[in-house]
Motif scaffolding. Structure first.
Motif, short mmCIF file in Angstrom:
data_model
loop_
_atom_site.label_atom_id
_atom_site.label_comp_id
_atom_site.label_asym_id
_atom_site.label_seq_id
_atom_site.Cartn_x
_atom_site.Cartn_y
_atom_site.Cartn_z
N GLY A 125 62.48 17.00 -47.64
CA GLY A 125 62.47 17.80 -48.85
C GLY A 125 63.35 17.29 -49.98
N LYS A 126 64.07 16.20 -49.76
CA LYS A 126 64.95 15.64 -50.78
C LYS A 126 64.39 14.31 -51.29
CE LYS A 126 68.43 18.64 -50.43
NZ LYS A 126 69.74 18.18 -49.90
N VAL A 127 64.67 14.01 -52.53
CA VAL A 127 64.30 12.70 -53.08
C VAL A 127 65.31 11.67 -52.58
CG1 VAL A 127 63.93 11.32 -55.16
CG2 VAL A 127 63.25 13.73 -55.12
N THR A 128 64.82 10.57 -52.08
CA THR A 128 65.67 9.46 -51.64
C THR A 128 65.19 8.19 -52.32
OG1 THR A 128 64.23 9.13 -49.71
CG2 THR A 128 66.19 10.49 -49.39
N GLY A 129 66.03 7.18 -52.35
CA GLY A 129 65.62 5.96 -53.02
C GLY A 129 66.63 4.84 -52.86
N ILE A 130 66.32 3.71 -53.50
CA ILE A 130 67.15 2.52 -53.37
C ILE A 130 67.53 1.96 -54.74
CG2 ILE A 130 66.17 1.86 -51.14
CD1 ILE A 130 64.51 -0.27 -52.71
N PHE A 131 68.55 1.12 -54.74
CA PHE A 131 69.00 0.39 -55.93
C PHE A 131 68.88 -1.11 -55.65
CE2 PHE A 131 70.98 4.49 -55.93
CZ PHE A 131 71.07 4.87 -57.27
N GLU A 132 68.61 -1.88 -56.70
CA GLU A 132 68.59 -3.33 -56.54
C GLU A 132 69.89 -3.98 -56.98
OE1 GLU A 132 65.55 -5.23 -58.87
OE2 GLU A 132 66.11 -4.18 -60.71
N SER A 133 70.88 -3.18 -57.34
CA SER A 133 72.15 -3.72 -57.85
C SER A 133 72.93 -4.48 -56.80
CB SER A 133 73.01 -2.60 -58.44
OG SER A 133 73.24 -1.58 -57.48
N GLY A 134 72.63 -4.26 -55.51
CA GLY A 134 73.33 -4.98 -54.45
C GLY A 134 72.83 -6.39 -54.24
N ALA A 135 71.73 -6.76 -54.90
CA ALA A 135 71.20 -8.12 -54.76
C ALA A 135 72.13 -9.13 -55.44
CB ALA A 135 69.81 -8.20 -55.38
N GLN A 136 72.20 -10.34 -54.91
CA GLN A 136 73.03 -11.38 -55.50
C GLN A 136 72.69 -11.62 -56.96
OE1 GLN A 136 72.50 -14.76 -52.90
NE2 GLN A 136 74.06 -14.07 -51.47
N LYS A 137 71.43 -11.44 -57.30
CA LYS A 137 70.96 -11.66 -58.67
C LYS A 137 71.66 -10.76 -59.66
CE LYS A 137 66.50 -12.14 -61.04
NZ LYS A 137 65.03 -12.15 -60.82
N TYR A 138 72.13 -9.60 -59.21
CA TYR A 138 72.74 -8.62 -60.11
C TYR A 138 74.20 -8.34 -59.79
CZ TYR A 138 67.86 -7.85 -61.29
OH TYR A 138 66.56 -8.03 -61.68
N LYS A 139 74.87 -9.29 -59.13
CA LYS A 139 76.24 -9.05 -58.68
C LYS A 139 77.23 -8.90 -59.82
CE LYS A 139 77.14 -14.01 -58.00
NZ LYS A 139 77.49 -15.04 -57.00
N ASN A 140 76.83 -9.26 -61.05
CA ASN A 140 77.72 -9.08 -62.19
C ASN A 140 77.44 -7.78 -62.95
OD1 ASN A 140 75.24 -9.90 -63.18
ND2 ASN A 140 76.10 -11.11 -64.85
N GLY A 141 76.67 -6.87 -62.35
CA GLY A 141 76.40 -5.58 -62.98
C GLY A 141 77.63 -4.69 -62.98
N LYS A 142 77.57 -3.61 -63.75
CA LYS A 142 78.76 -2.76 -63.92
C LYS A 142 79.02 -1.85 -62.73
CE LYS A 142 77.05 1.44 -66.23
NZ LYS A 142 77.27 2.36 -67.36
N PHE A 143 78.01 -1.64 -61.86
CA PHE A 143 78.21 -0.73 -60.73
C PHE A 143 77.28 -1.17 -59.61
CE2 PHE A 143 78.05 3.07 -58.17
CZ PHE A 143 79.27 3.70 -58.38
N ILE A 144 77.85 -1.64 -58.51
CA ILE A 144 77.07 -2.15 -57.38
C ILE A 144 76.89 -1.06 -56.34
CG2 ILE A 144 76.94 -3.95 -55.61
CD1 ILE A 144 76.88 -4.92 -58.56
N LEU A 145 75.66 -0.82 -55.97
CA LEU A 145 75.37 0.21 -54.97
C LEU A 145 74.26 -0.32 -54.06
CD1 LEU A 145 75.91 2.99 -53.84
CD2 LEU A 145 74.35 3.95 -55.54
N ASN A 146 74.64 -0.87 -52.93
CA ASN A 146 73.68 -1.48 -52.01
C ASN A 146 73.33 -0.49 -50.90
OD1 ASN A 146 72.22 -3.90 -51.23
ND2 ASN A 146 73.55 -3.95 -49.43
N SER A 147 72.77 0.64 -51.31
CA SER A 147 72.52 1.72 -50.35
C SER A 147 71.21 2.42 -50.58
CB SER A 147 73.63 2.79 -50.44
OG SER A 147 74.89 2.24 -50.15
N ILE A 148 70.61 2.86 -49.47
CA ILE A 148 69.55 3.87 -49.52
C ILE A 148 70.27 5.20 -49.73
CG2 ILE A 148 67.67 4.98 -48.27
CD1 ILE A 148 67.63 2.38 -46.51
N CYS A 149 69.84 5.98 -50.72
CA CYS A 149 70.59 7.19 -51.07
C CYS A 149 69.70 8.42 -51.10
CB CYS A 149 71.25 7.03 -52.45
SG CYS A 149 72.56 5.79 -52.50
N GLU A 150 70.34 9.56 -50.89
CA GLU A 150 69.71 10.86 -51.07
C GLU A 150 70.28 11.44 -52.36
OE1 GLU A 150 69.26 13.89 -47.75
OE2 GLU A 150 70.81 14.85 -48.99
N PHE A 151 69.41 12.11 -53.14
CA PHE A 151 69.83 12.61 -54.44
C PHE A 151 69.84 14.14 -54.48
CE2 PHE A 151 67.60 8.52 -55.14
CZ PHE A 151 68.73 7.77 -55.44
N ALA A 152 70.83 14.67 -55.15
CA ALA A 152 70.98 16.12 -55.23
C ALA A 152 69.94 16.71 -56.16
CB ALA A 152 72.38 16.46 -55.75
#
Length: 359
Positions: free
Chosen positions: A332-359
Protein backbone atom coordinates in the motif's frame (compact mmCIF):
# COMPACT_ATOMS: atom_id res chain seq x y z
CA UNK A 1 14.61 63.58 -20.52
CA UNK A 2 16.16 60.49 -18.98
CA UNK A 3 13.19 60.11 -16.64
CA UNK A 4 10.83 60.34 -19.61
CA UNK A 5 12.83 57.68 -21.49
CA UNK A 6 12.71 55.36 -18.50
CA UNK A 7 8.95 55.82 -18.23
CA UNK A 8 8.49 55.04 -21.93
CA UNK A 9 10.71 51.98 -21.59
CA UNK A 10 8.76 50.77 -18.56
CA UNK A 11 5.47 51.38 -20.37
CA UNK A 12 6.71 49.53 -23.47
CA UNK A 13 7.83 46.54 -21.40
CA UNK A 14 4.51 46.52 -19.55
CA UNK A 15 2.58 46.57 -22.82
CA UNK A 16 4.72 43.76 -24.26
CA UNK A 17 4.23 41.68 -21.11
CA UNK A 18 0.49 42.33 -21.15
CA UNK A 19 0.30 41.40 -24.83
CA UNK A 20 2.35 38.26 -24.17
CA UNK A 21 0.11 37.15 -21.32
CA UNK A 22 -3.01 37.96 -23.35
CA UNK A 23 -1.68 35.99 -26.32
CA UNK A 24 -0.72 33.07 -24.08
CA UNK A 25 -4.17 32.86 -22.52
CA UNK A 26 -6.13 33.42 -25.73
CA UNK A 27 -4.11 30.81 -27.61
CA UNK A 28 -5.01 28.24 -24.97
CA UNK A 29 -8.75 28.93 -24.75
CA UNK A 30 -9.63 25.99 -26.99
CA UNK A 31 -7.67 23.47 -24.91
CA UNK A 32 -7.31 20.58 -25.14
CA UNK A 33 -5.88 20.89 -28.61
CA UNK A 34 -2.60 20.52 -30.43
CA UNK A 35 0.03 22.80 -28.89
CA UNK A 36 0.59 25.85 -31.10
CA UNK A 37 4.02 27.22 -31.99
CA UNK A 38 3.75 30.34 -29.84
CA UNK A 39 2.93 28.58 -26.59
CA UNK A 40 5.36 25.77 -27.33
CA UNK A 41 8.19 28.28 -27.74
CA UNK A 42 7.29 29.93 -24.44
CA UNK A 43 7.11 26.56 -22.69
CA UNK A 44 10.50 25.52 -24.06
CA UNK A 45 12.07 28.81 -22.96
CA UNK A 46 10.63 28.24 -19.50
CA UNK A 47 12.01 24.71 -19.41
CA UNK A 48 15.52 25.92 -20.28
CA UNK A 49 15.25 28.68 -17.65
CA UNK A 50 14.06 26.17 -15.04
CA UNK A 51 17.00 23.86 -15.69
CA UNK A 52 19.45 26.73 -15.49
CA UNK A 53 18.10 28.12 -12.24
CA UNK A 54 17.58 24.75 -10.55
CA UNK A 55 21.13 23.74 -11.43
CA UNK A 56 22.52 26.84 -9.70
CA UNK A 57 20.22 27.31 -6.72
CA UNK A 58 21.04 24.71 -4.07
CA UNK A 59 18.09 24.02 -1.79
CA UNK A 60 18.40 22.35 1.59
CA UNK A 61 19.38 18.68 1.66
CA UNK A 62 17.34 18.14 4.80
CA UNK A 63 15.01 15.71 3.05
CA UNK A 64 12.24 13.83 4.85
CA UNK A 65 9.49 11.43 3.85
CA UNK A 66 11.61 8.47 2.77
CA UNK A 67 12.78 5.30 4.55
CA UNK A 68 15.56 3.10 3.09
CA UNK A 69 14.53 -0.55 2.70
CA UNK A 70 17.59 -2.12 1.04
CA UNK A 71 20.78 -1.17 -0.75
CA UNK A 72 20.79 -1.02 -4.56
CA UNK A 73 23.39 -3.55 -5.76
CA UNK A 74 25.76 -3.36 -8.74
CA UNK A 75 26.21 0.42 -8.74
CA UNK A 76 29.89 0.03 -7.78
CA UNK A 77 30.44 -1.72 -11.13
CA UNK A 78 29.37 1.20 -13.28
CA UNK A 79 25.73 0.16 -13.69
CA UNK A 80 23.07 2.88 -13.52
CA UNK A 81 19.72 1.83 -12.00
CA UNK A 82 16.65 2.91 -13.97
CA UNK A 83 13.53 0.77 -13.65
CA UNK A 84 12.13 -0.78 -10.49
CA UNK A 85 9.25 -2.95 -9.35
CA UNK A 86 8.27 -4.98 -6.32
CA UNK A 87 7.42 -8.52 -7.41
CA UNK A 88 4.97 -9.95 -4.89
CA UNK A 89 5.14 -13.47 -6.36
CA UNK A 90 8.88 -13.64 -5.65
CA UNK A 91 8.80 -11.25 -2.66
CA UNK A 92 11.69 -9.48 -4.33
CA UNK A 93 12.63 -6.10 -5.73
CA UNK A 94 13.62 -6.14 -9.40
CA UNK A 95 15.85 -3.38 -10.77
CA UNK A 96 16.86 -2.71 -14.37
CA UNK A 97 20.16 -1.01 -15.23
CA UNK A 98 22.12 0.23 -18.19
CA UNK A 99 25.91 0.43 -18.54
CA UNK A 100 27.90 2.66 -20.89
CA UNK A 101 30.14 -0.25 -21.93
CA UNK A 102 28.44 -3.51 -20.94
CA UNK A 103 25.16 -5.37 -21.37
CA UNK A 104 22.15 -4.06 -19.50
CA UNK A 105 21.16 -6.12 -16.47
CA UNK A 106 18.37 -7.06 -14.09
CA UNK A 107 19.06 -7.53 -10.38
CA UNK A 108 16.77 -9.22 -7.86
CA UNK A 109 16.90 -8.25 -4.18
CA UNK A 110 15.24 -10.25 -1.40
CA UNK A 111 12.55 -8.02 0.13
CA UNK A 112 12.89 -9.68 3.55
CA UNK A 113 16.67 -9.60 3.97
CA UNK A 114 17.68 -6.84 1.56
CA UNK A 115 20.33 -9.16 0.08
CA UNK A 116 20.99 -9.45 -3.63
CA UNK A 117 19.57 -12.71 -4.92
CA UNK A 118 21.00 -12.64 -8.44
CA UNK A 119 21.98 -10.49 -11.36
CA UNK A 120 21.30 -11.55 -14.95
CA UNK A 121 22.70 -10.15 -18.19
CA UNK A 122 20.18 -9.09 -20.81
CA UNK A 123 20.87 -10.42 -24.30
CA UNK A 124 19.19 -9.96 -27.66
CA UNK A 125 17.36 -12.80 -29.37
CA UNK A 126 20.51 -13.54 -31.42
CA UNK A 127 22.62 -13.92 -28.28
CA UNK A 128 24.40 -10.56 -28.49
CA UNK A 129 24.42 -8.18 -25.53
CA UNK A 130 21.40 -5.96 -25.09
CA UNK A 131 22.76 -2.47 -24.48
CA UNK A 132 19.51 -0.52 -24.36
CA UNK A 133 18.60 1.98 -21.67
CA UNK A 134 16.26 -0.50 -19.92
CA UNK A 135 14.38 2.49 -18.56
CA UNK A 136 11.58 0.60 -16.88
CA UNK A 137 10.71 -2.79 -15.41
CA UNK A 138 7.38 -4.16 -14.20
CA UNK A 139 5.76 -7.51 -13.45
CA UNK A 140 2.31 -9.08 -13.36
CA UNK A 141 3.39 -12.15 -11.32
CA UNK A 142 3.66 -14.19 -14.54
CA UNK A 143 5.89 -12.04 -16.71
CA UNK A 144 8.55 -9.39 -16.19
CA UNK A 145 8.39 -6.50 -18.66
CA UNK A 146 11.30 -4.28 -19.70
CA UNK A 147 10.99 -1.21 -21.89
CA UNK A 148 13.44 0.49 -24.21
CA UNK A 149 12.66 3.00 -26.93
CA UNK A 150 9.37 2.11 -28.58
CA UNK A 151 9.57 -1.56 -27.59
CA UNK A 152 8.40 -3.54 -24.57
CA UNK A 153 10.07 -6.90 -23.93
CA UNK A 154 8.86 -9.67 -21.67
CA UNK A 155 10.39 -12.71 -20.04
CA UNK A 156 8.60 -15.21 -17.84
CA UNK A 157 9.12 -14.83 -14.13
CA UNK A 158 9.81 -18.57 -13.94
CA UNK A 159 12.65 -18.19 -16.42
CA UNK A 160 14.12 -15.28 -14.48
CA UNK A 161 13.94 -17.16 -11.19
CA UNK A 162 15.53 -20.27 -12.74
CA UNK A 163 18.46 -18.34 -14.22
CA UNK A 164 21.80 -18.57 -12.42
CA UNK A 165 23.53 -15.54 -10.98
CA UNK A 166 25.55 -13.90 -13.76
CA UNK A 167 23.84 -15.87 -16.55
CA UNK A 168 22.50 -14.31 -19.74
CA UNK A 169 18.75 -14.08 -20.24
CA UNK A 170 17.56 -13.50 -23.80
CA UNK A 171 14.81 -11.06 -24.65
CA UNK A 172 12.95 -13.19 -27.16
CA UNK A 173 9.51 -11.57 -27.18
CA UNK A 174 8.46 -7.97 -27.71
CA UNK A 175 5.81 -5.59 -28.99
CA UNK A 176 6.04 -2.14 -30.55
CA UNK A 177 4.36 0.95 -29.10
CA UNK A 178 3.71 4.46 -30.42
CA UNK A 179 5.35 6.05 -27.37
CA UNK A 180 9.05 6.29 -26.58
CA UNK A 181 8.96 4.13 -23.43
CA UNK A 182 11.06 5.46 -20.55
CA UNK A 183 9.12 3.78 -17.73
CA UNK A 184 6.50 1.07 -17.32
CA UNK A 185 4.22 -0.14 -14.55
CA UNK A 186 1.42 -2.62 -13.92
CA UNK A 187 -1.54 -2.62 -11.57
CA UNK A 188 -2.87 -6.12 -12.23
CA UNK A 189 -5.20 -4.97 -15.01
CA UNK A 190 -3.15 -2.62 -17.17
CA UNK A 191 0.42 -2.21 -18.32
CA UNK A 192 1.40 1.47 -18.42
CA UNK A 193 4.20 2.67 -20.72
CA UNK A 194 5.19 6.32 -20.80
CA UNK A 195 7.58 8.93 -22.11
CA UNK A 196 10.19 11.23 -20.57
CA UNK A 197 10.44 14.75 -21.99
CA UNK A 198 12.56 17.82 -21.35
CA UNK A 199 13.44 20.34 -24.02
CA UNK A 200 16.86 20.57 -25.68
CA UNK A 201 17.54 22.24 -29.01
CA UNK A 202 19.37 19.10 -30.20
CA UNK A 203 16.23 17.03 -29.66
CA UNK A 204 17.84 14.46 -27.36
CA UNK A 205 14.60 13.94 -25.43
CA UNK A 206 12.11 14.69 -28.20
CA UNK A 207 8.75 12.97 -28.38
CA UNK A 208 6.35 12.63 -31.28
CA UNK A 209 5.00 16.14 -32.05
CA UNK A 210 1.47 14.71 -32.17
CA UNK A 211 1.85 14.05 -28.42
CA UNK A 212 2.33 17.79 -27.73
CA UNK A 213 -0.97 19.04 -26.39
CA UNK A 214 -2.41 22.17 -24.87
CA UNK A 215 -4.24 20.51 -21.97
CA UNK A 216 -5.55 23.67 -20.28
CA UNK A 217 -5.31 27.43 -20.72
CA UNK A 218 -2.15 27.43 -18.60
CA UNK A 219 -0.51 24.03 -19.20
CA UNK A 220 1.08 22.14 -22.07
CA UNK A 221 1.99 18.47 -22.13
CA UNK A 222 4.76 17.08 -24.35
CA UNK A 223 4.61 13.43 -23.32
CA UNK A 224 2.11 10.63 -23.10
CA UNK A 225 1.65 7.44 -21.11
CA UNK A 226 -0.34 4.60 -22.69
CA UNK A 227 -2.36 2.02 -20.78
CA UNK A 228 -2.62 -1.46 -22.30
CA UNK A 229 -4.98 -4.17 -21.07
CA UNK A 230 -2.63 -6.90 -19.83
CA UNK A 231 -4.55 -9.82 -21.30
CA UNK A 232 -4.70 -8.10 -24.68
CA UNK A 233 -1.07 -7.04 -24.86
CA UNK A 234 0.17 -10.46 -23.78
CA UNK A 235 -1.58 -12.00 -26.78
CA UNK A 236 0.42 -9.67 -29.03
CA UNK A 237 3.97 -10.53 -27.94
CA UNK A 238 5.99 -12.23 -30.66
CA UNK A 239 9.57 -13.20 -31.39
CA UNK A 240 9.71 -10.67 -34.22
CA UNK A 241 8.58 -7.26 -32.90
CA UNK A 242 6.28 -6.44 -35.78
CA UNK A 243 3.06 -6.05 -33.80
CA UNK A 244 2.25 -2.45 -32.85
CA UNK A 245 -0.18 -2.60 -29.96
CA UNK A 246 -3.12 -0.26 -29.46
CA UNK A 247 -3.67 1.17 -25.97
CA UNK A 248 -6.94 0.93 -24.09
CA UNK A 249 -6.48 4.44 -22.67
CA UNK A 250 -3.79 7.11 -22.50
CA UNK A 251 -2.71 9.96 -20.24
CA UNK A 252 -0.97 13.26 -20.86
CA UNK A 253 1.91 13.62 -18.39
CA UNK A 254 4.18 16.51 -17.36
CA UNK A 255 7.85 16.94 -18.22
CA UNK A 256 10.66 14.96 -16.59
CA UNK A 257 8.59 11.94 -15.48
CA UNK A 258 10.84 9.00 -14.51
CA UNK A 259 8.36 6.61 -12.91
CA UNK A 260 4.63 5.89 -12.80
CA UNK A 261 2.40 3.88 -10.48
CA UNK A 262 -1.35 3.34 -10.12
CA UNK A 263 -2.35 3.09 -6.46
CA UNK A 264 -5.05 0.82 -5.06
CA UNK A 265 -7.51 3.72 -4.68
CA UNK A 266 -7.14 4.62 -8.36
CA UNK A 267 -4.89 7.62 -7.84
CA UNK A 268 -1.61 7.98 -9.72
CA UNK A 269 1.92 8.51 -8.40
CA UNK A 270 4.55 10.08 -10.67
CA UNK A 271 8.24 10.49 -9.91
CA UNK A 272 9.65 13.63 -11.51
CA UNK A 273 13.38 14.36 -11.60
CA UNK A 274 16.23 15.60 -13.76
CA UNK A 275 19.76 16.55 -12.75
CA UNK A 276 22.17 15.41 -10.04
CA UNK A 277 21.85 18.67 -8.11
CA UNK A 278 18.11 19.19 -8.49
CA UNK A 279 15.38 18.03 -6.12
CA UNK A 280 13.09 15.20 -7.18
CA UNK A 281 9.36 15.26 -6.59
CA UNK A 282 6.84 12.53 -5.94
CA UNK A 283 3.41 13.75 -7.03
CA UNK A 284 0.10 12.05 -6.35
CA UNK A 285 -2.70 12.80 -8.80
CA UNK A 286 -6.43 12.28 -8.43
CA UNK A 287 -8.09 9.45 -10.34
CA UNK A 288 -8.75 11.40 -13.54
CA UNK A 289 -10.41 8.36 -15.15
CA UNK A 290 -13.52 9.23 -13.12
CA UNK A 291 -13.86 12.35 -15.26
CA UNK A 292 -14.70 12.70 -18.93
CA UNK A 293 -11.73 12.15 -21.26
CA UNK A 294 -9.89 15.31 -22.31
CA UNK A 295 -9.89 14.08 -25.90
CA UNK A 296 -9.79 10.89 -27.98
CA UNK A 297 -7.15 9.21 -30.15
CA UNK A 298 -8.35 7.57 -33.33
CA UNK A 299 -6.72 4.22 -34.10
CA UNK A 300 -7.73 1.89 -36.90
CA UNK A 301 -9.36 -0.59 -34.52
CA UNK A 302 -10.77 1.72 -31.83
CA UNK A 303 -11.10 5.20 -30.38
CA UNK A 304 -8.97 5.61 -27.26
CA UNK A 305 -9.82 8.01 -24.42
CA UNK A 306 -7.05 10.34 -23.22
CA UNK A 307 -7.07 11.71 -19.67
CA UNK A 308 -4.91 14.66 -18.62
CA UNK A 309 -2.78 14.56 -15.47
CA UNK A 310 -2.67 18.32 -14.90
CA UNK A 311 -1.30 20.49 -12.10
CA UNK A 312 -4.85 21.02 -10.85
CA UNK A 313 -5.16 17.24 -10.30
CA UNK A 314 -2.20 17.03 -7.88
CA UNK A 315 -3.36 16.08 -4.39
CA UNK A 316 0.04 15.72 -2.67
CA UNK A 317 3.71 16.64 -3.24
CA UNK A 318 6.83 15.21 -1.62
CA UNK A 319 10.25 16.82 -2.14
CA UNK A 320 12.96 14.16 -2.35
CA UNK A 321 16.69 13.84 -3.10
CA UNK A 322 17.89 14.13 -6.71
CA UNK A 323 17.61 11.43 -9.35
CA UNK A 324 14.49 9.56 -8.25
CA UNK A 325 13.76 6.93 -10.91
CA UNK A 326 11.34 3.99 -11.10
CA UNK A 327 8.54 3.60 -8.56
CA UNK A 328 6.00 0.93 -7.61
CA UNK A 329 3.79 0.02 -4.67
CA UNK A 330 4.42 -2.42 -1.84
CA UNK A 331 1.99 -3.05 1.04
CA UNK A 332 0.00 0.00 0.00
CA UNK A 333 3.00 2.36 0.03
CA UNK A 334 4.87 3.90 -2.87
CA UNK A 335 8.44 2.60 -3.08
CA UNK A 336 11.20 3.43 -5.51
CA UNK A 337 14.87 3.82 -6.34
CA UNK A 338 17.43 6.56 -7.00
CA UNK A 339 20.24 6.52 -9.55
CA UNK A 340 22.41 8.90 -7.52
CA UNK A 341 24.40 5.97 -6.10
CA UNK A 342 25.80 5.13 -9.54
CA UNK A 343 29.45 6.02 -10.18
CA UNK A 344 28.26 8.23 -13.03
CA UNK A 345 26.60 10.57 -10.53
CA UNK A 346 29.02 10.37 -7.59
CA UNK A 347 29.55 14.14 -7.72
CA UNK A 348 25.86 14.87 -7.09
CA UNK A 349 24.74 16.92 -4.10
CA UNK A 350 23.03 14.02 -2.29
CA UNK A 351 23.87 10.33 -2.74
CA UNK A 352 21.18 7.81 -1.91
CA UNK A 353 21.91 4.26 -3.07
CA UNK A 354 18.76 2.73 -1.62
CA UNK A 355 15.40 1.23 -2.42
CA UNK A 356 13.09 3.46 -0.37
CA UNK A 357 9.56 3.63 0.96
CA UNK A 358 7.89 7.04 0.81
CA UNK A 359 5.55 8.62 3.32
Amino acid sequence: MRLLQKRWLALTLMLLLTAGIFGYVVSGVNAPSAANTYRTSLAHSGEVLWRGISGIVQRSTNYTGYTPLAAIPETEKGYVPQGYCYCEAADAYIISYYHDDEASILAMVDAQTGKRLKTVLLHQNDGTAFTGHAGGVADDETYVYICDGNQIYRISLDRLQAASDGAPVMLTESVVTDVKCSYIATDGEYLYAGEFYTYYSDGRYDTDPTHHMQVSTTELSFARCNAYTLSEINDAFAEIPETTVTPTAAFTVPNRVQGFARLSDGTFALSVSYGRNTDSWLYTYADVTKEEPAYWLNYADRDVPVYSLCRTDIISRLRLPPLLEGIDTKDGKVTGIFESGAQKYKNGKFILNSICEFA
